[in-house]
Design a protein around this motif. Sequence first.
Motif, PDB file in Angstrom:
ATOM      1  N   HIS A 171       0.851  -1.201   0.000  1.00  0.00           N
ATOM      2  CA  HIS A 171       0.000   0.000   0.000  1.00  0.00           C
ATOM      3  C   HIS A 171       0.886   1.249   0.000  1.00  0.00           C
ATOM      4  O   HIS A 171       2.101   1.163   0.228  1.00  0.00           O
ATOM      5  CB  HIS A 171      -0.970   0.012   1.195  1.00  0.00           C
ATOM      6  CG  HIS A 171      -0.303  -0.201   2.533  1.00  0.00           C
ATOM      7  ND1 HIS A 171      -1.014  -0.389   3.690  1.00  0.00           N
ATOM      8  CD2 HIS A 171       1.003  -0.240   2.897  1.00  0.00           C
ATOM      9  CE1 HIS A 171      -0.173  -0.539   4.702  1.00  0.00           C
ATOM     10  NE2 HIS A 171       1.052  -0.449   4.257  1.00  0.00           N
ATOM     11  N   SER A 173       0.619   3.577   2.135  1.00  0.00           N
ATOM     12  CA  SER A 173       0.664   4.134   3.493  1.00  0.00           C
ATOM     13  C   SER A 173       2.099   4.256   4.000  1.00  0.00           C
ATOM     14  O   SER A 173       2.362   5.011   4.940  1.00  0.00           O
ATOM     15  CB  SER A 173      -0.172   3.270   4.442  1.00  0.00           C
ATOM     16  OG  SER A 173      -1.484   3.168   3.948  1.00  0.00           O
ATOM     17  N   GLN A 176       3.484   7.736   4.585  1.00  0.00           N
ATOM     18  CA  GLN A 176       3.101   8.620   5.710  1.00  0.00           C
ATOM     19  C   GLN A 176       4.301   8.958   6.588  1.00  0.00           C
ATOM     20  O   GLN A 176       4.591  10.123   6.860  1.00  0.00           O
ATOM     21  CB  GLN A 176       2.018   7.960   6.560  1.00  0.00           C
ATOM     22  CG  GLN A 176       0.688   7.815   5.840  1.00  0.00           C
ATOM     23  CD  GLN A 176      -0.438   7.445   6.783  1.00  0.00           C
ATOM     24  OE1 GLN A 176      -0.355   7.647   7.997  1.00  0.00           O
ATOM     25  NE2 GLN A 176      -1.513   6.901   6.233  1.00  0.00           N
ATOM     26  N   ARG A 198       0.240  -6.767  -4.558  1.00  0.00           N
ATOM     27  CA  ARG A 198      -0.347  -7.831  -3.737  1.00  0.00           C
ATOM     28  C   ARG A 198      -0.612  -9.009  -4.668  1.00  0.00           C
ATOM     29  O   ARG A 198      -1.041  -8.793  -5.812  1.00  0.00           O
ATOM     30  CB  ARG A 198      -1.671  -7.373  -3.103  1.00  0.00           C
ATOM     31  CG  ARG A 198      -1.461  -6.360  -1.999  1.00  0.00           C
ATOM     32  CD  ARG A 198      -2.756  -6.042  -1.274  1.00  0.00           C
ATOM     33  NE  ARG A 198      -2.641  -4.753  -0.611  1.00  0.00           N
ATOM     34  CZ  ARG A 198      -3.604  -4.191   0.078  1.00  0.00           C
ATOM     35  NH1 ARG A 198      -4.776  -4.779   0.202  1.00  0.00           N
ATOM     36  NH2 ARG A 198      -3.424  -3.015   0.651  1.00  0.00           N
ATOM     37  N   GLN A 211      -2.054   3.149  -5.845  1.00  0.00           N
ATOM     38  CA  GLN A 211      -2.901   3.780  -4.835  1.00  0.00           C
ATOM     39  C   GLN A 211      -2.551   5.256  -4.748  1.00  0.00           C
ATOM     40  O   GLN A 211      -1.449   5.665  -5.118  1.00  0.00           O
ATOM     41  CB  GLN A 211      -2.664   3.154  -3.452  1.00  0.00           C
ATOM     42  CG  GLN A 211      -3.399   1.837  -3.248  1.00  0.00           C
ATOM     43  CD  GLN A 211      -3.324   1.352  -1.797  1.00  0.00           C
ATOM     44  OE1 GLN A 211      -2.532   1.833  -0.999  1.00  0.00           O
ATOM     45  NE2 GLN A 211      -4.152   0.380  -1.476  1.00  0.00           N
ATOM     46  N   GLU A 213      -2.523   8.121  -1.695  1.00  0.00           N
ATOM     47  CA  GLU A 213      -2.614   8.219  -0.250  1.00  0.00           C
ATOM     48  C   GLU A 213      -2.633   9.689   0.137  1.00  0.00           C
ATOM     49  O   GLU A 213      -1.716  10.442  -0.212  1.00  0.00           O
ATOM     50  CB  GLU A 213      -1.367   7.543   0.362  1.00  0.00           C
ATOM     51  CG  GLU A 213      -1.337   7.497   1.858  1.00  0.00           C
ATOM     52  CD  GLU A 213      -1.878   6.164   2.389  1.00  0.00           C
ATOM     53  OE1 GLU A 213      -2.132   5.242   1.578  1.00  0.00           O
ATOM     54  OE2 GLU A 213      -2.064   6.067   3.613  1.00  0.00           O
ATOM     55  N   THR A 254      -5.200   4.118  11.943  1.00  0.00           N
ATOM     56  CA  THR A 254      -6.138   5.230  12.163  1.00  0.00           C
ATOM     57  C   THR A 254      -7.064   4.917  13.329  1.00  0.00           C
ATOM     58  O   THR A 254      -7.376   3.752  13.599  1.00  0.00           O
ATOM     59  CB  THR A 254      -6.985   5.488  10.894  1.00  0.00           C
ATOM     60  OG1 THR A 254      -7.328   4.237  10.314  1.00  0.00           O
ATOM     61  CG2 THR A 254      -6.258   6.358   9.906  1.00  0.00           C
ATOM     62  N   ALA A 313      -5.937  10.563   7.248  1.00  0.00           N
ATOM     63  CA  ALA A 313      -5.281   9.924   6.102  1.00  0.00           C
ATOM     64  C   ALA A 313      -6.308   9.093   5.353  1.00  0.00           C
ATOM     65  O   ALA A 313      -7.343   8.720   5.909  1.00  0.00           O
ATOM     66  CB  ALA A 313      -4.135   9.038   6.576  1.00  0.00           C
ATOM     67  N   PHE A 314      -6.019   8.839   4.101  1.00  0.00           N
ATOM     68  CA  PHE A 314      -6.848   7.875   3.354  1.00  0.00           C
ATOM     69  C   PHE A 314      -5.961   7.173   2.334  1.00  0.00           C
ATOM     70  O   PHE A 314      -4.880   7.672   1.990  1.00  0.00           O
ATOM     71  CB  PHE A 314      -8.030   8.568   2.651  1.00  0.00           C
ATOM     72  CG  PHE A 314      -7.641   9.501   1.536  1.00  0.00           C
ATOM     73  CD1 PHE A 314      -7.179   9.021   0.305  1.00  0.00           C
ATOM     74  CD2 PHE A 314      -7.719  10.882   1.712  1.00  0.00           C
ATOM     75  CE1 PHE A 314      -6.808   9.894  -0.708  1.00  0.00           C
ATOM     76  CE2 PHE A 314      -7.344  11.757   0.685  1.00  0.00           C
ATOM     77  CZ  PHE A 314      -6.894  11.259  -0.516  1.00  0.00           C
ATOM     78  N   GLY A 315      -6.409   6.024   1.880  1.00  0.00           N
ATOM     79  CA  GLY A 315      -5.708   5.307   0.808  1.00  0.00           C
ATOM     80  C   GLY A 315      -6.722   4.694  -0.130  1.00  0.00           C
ATOM     81  O   GLY A 315      -7.541   3.868   0.293  1.00  0.00           O
TER      82      GLY A 315
HETATM   83  N1  DAH Z   1      -3.542   1.134   3.421  1.00  0.00           N
HETATM   84  C1  DAH Z   1      -4.913   0.713   3.347  1.00  0.00           C
HETATM   85  C2  DAH Z   1      -5.039  -0.397   2.312  1.00  0.00           C
HETATM   86  O1  DAH Z   1      -4.237  -0.484   1.444  1.00  0.00           O
HETATM   87  C3  DAH Z   1      -5.802   1.853   2.941  1.00  0.00           C
HETATM   88  C4  DAH Z   1      -5.881   2.909   3.990  1.00  0.00           C
HETATM   89  C5  DAH Z   1      -6.822   2.844   4.974  1.00  0.00           C
HETATM   90  C6  DAH Z   1      -5.012   3.980   3.963  1.00  0.00           C
HETATM   91  C7  DAH Z   1      -6.941   3.833   5.934  1.00  0.00           C
HETATM   92  C8  DAH Z   1      -5.094   4.979   4.925  1.00  0.00           C
HETATM   93  C9  DAH Z   1      -6.086   4.877   5.914  1.00  0.00           C
HETATM   94  O2  DAH Z   1      -4.287   6.022   4.953  1.00  0.00           O
HETATM   95  O3  DAH Z   1      -6.157   5.872   6.822  1.00  0.00           O
HETATM   96  O4  DAH Z   1      -5.966  -1.147   2.384  1.00  0.00           O
END
Ligand code: DAH
Length: 345
Positions: A171, A173, A176, A198, A211, A213, A254, A313-315
Motif C-alpha cells: 500500500h 501508506s 506517511q 499484492r 494507490q 494516499e 487510524t 489519512a486515506f488510501g
Molecule cells: N492502506 C490501506 C489499504 O491499502 C488503505 C488505507 C486505509 C489507507 C486507511 C489509509 C487509511 O491512509 O487511513 O488497504
Amino acid sequence: MVDVGQITKLAEKEIKRSVSLDVLSKLEIKYLGRNGEINKLLSAIKNIPDEQKKTYGQRVNKLKASMYRYIETRKKELQNKKSGVFFDKTLPGKTYPKGSLHIVSFAIEEITKVFEKIGFIRVSYPEVDWEYGAFESLNMPVNHPARDDVETSFIDMPAHPKLGKMVLTPHTSNGQNREMKRVGKPPIRMINISKCYRPNWDATHTPMFHQFEGLCVDKDISIVNLKGTLDYFAEKYFGVGTKTRLRPHHFQFTEPSFEVDISCNNCGGTGIIKANRCKVCKSGWLELGGTGMVHPNVLREGGIDPSASSGWAFGFGIERVIMMKYGLDDIRNYYSGDIRFLEQF
Ligand code: DAH
C-alpha cells in the motif's frame, strides 16, 4: 525519308542523360523550338508520298507528345536533385497515429490536479521498502495479526537489522512516515501516488496496481476536515452531486477508522433504476477505500507530537476509482496492451 524512330530514340537518350536544367532547356529548344527537330519533321511532310502522309503525321505528333513528357519528367528529377527532396504541396498530408496517455497515467494526472488545487503536495515514495515503512511505522508491530490482512511479497535478500525485511509495498501508506520525517513539522498535506503489489489476479485485482494516499496533519484537524476534503474530491473527480459517506471500520494506523463510499452516479444514489435494482451498485453506494484519523502512535513514530497536532489519512486504489468513474468491469484490460480498449479513453 526522315527516320522518325531514330530521332525518337536519340531524343529520349539525350533527355535522360541531361545533367542540368540548362542542358535540358537547350534540348527543349533543339527538339521543340520553332526551328527544332519536330518542326523540321513536320515541314518534311510535303516530301512524303500522299498515301504515307497520314501515318507519318501521326508518328511525328506522337513523338512531339512524348517529347513533352520526357522533358517534364526529367525537369522534375533535376529539380529534386537540386533541392534534395521534391515537395508536392498539392498532395494530401500523411495522417500519423495519435498517441494518448494510458488510462492510469491520465487518472494520476487528474487526481494530482484535484489535490494540488487545495494545497496538497504530490510525492511518490518507494515501491520497495522495509517492513518498518510498510508496517511498524503504521502501528502494525512484528507478529501483529493485522499484517496478515495485507498479503505481501518479500524480496529475497538479507533483512535490515532494524528495519526488517525488504518488501514490495502492499500500500502507499508507507509514504506517511517518510513524509512526516521529510517535512519535519506540521502542516503536512501529502498526496502520495505510487505502485503497490499484492499477489491477487482477478477481474478487480492485478498483482501490480496503484494507490493514492492522502495525509493531512496540522493543528486542530478533525473529521470535519476529512469529510469536507472527501466531498470535494468526489465532486471534482466523479462529478457534481456525488456524495460521500463514512462507515466505521478498523485499520491499525487510524483511530477512528472508516470505509468511504460514494453515491452511485448510475442510479443517482437511489439503488433503483426504473423499479429494478441498479446493476452497478445494488444499494446506491460504491466503496471507495479506507480512511480515518491518524493514530497517535503513527504521528509519534513520524516525530510529531499528537498532543499538539492531529491528522487524517486515506488510501484509495487508482484502478478502482477509474472503474467506478467509467463503469468498467475488468481491470485486467488496463494492462492487456489492447489498443482497442486503451484508445477509448
Ligand atoms: N492502506 C490501506 C489499504 O491499502 C488503505 C488505507 C486505509 C489507507 C486507511 C489509509 C487509511 O491512509 O487511513 O488497504
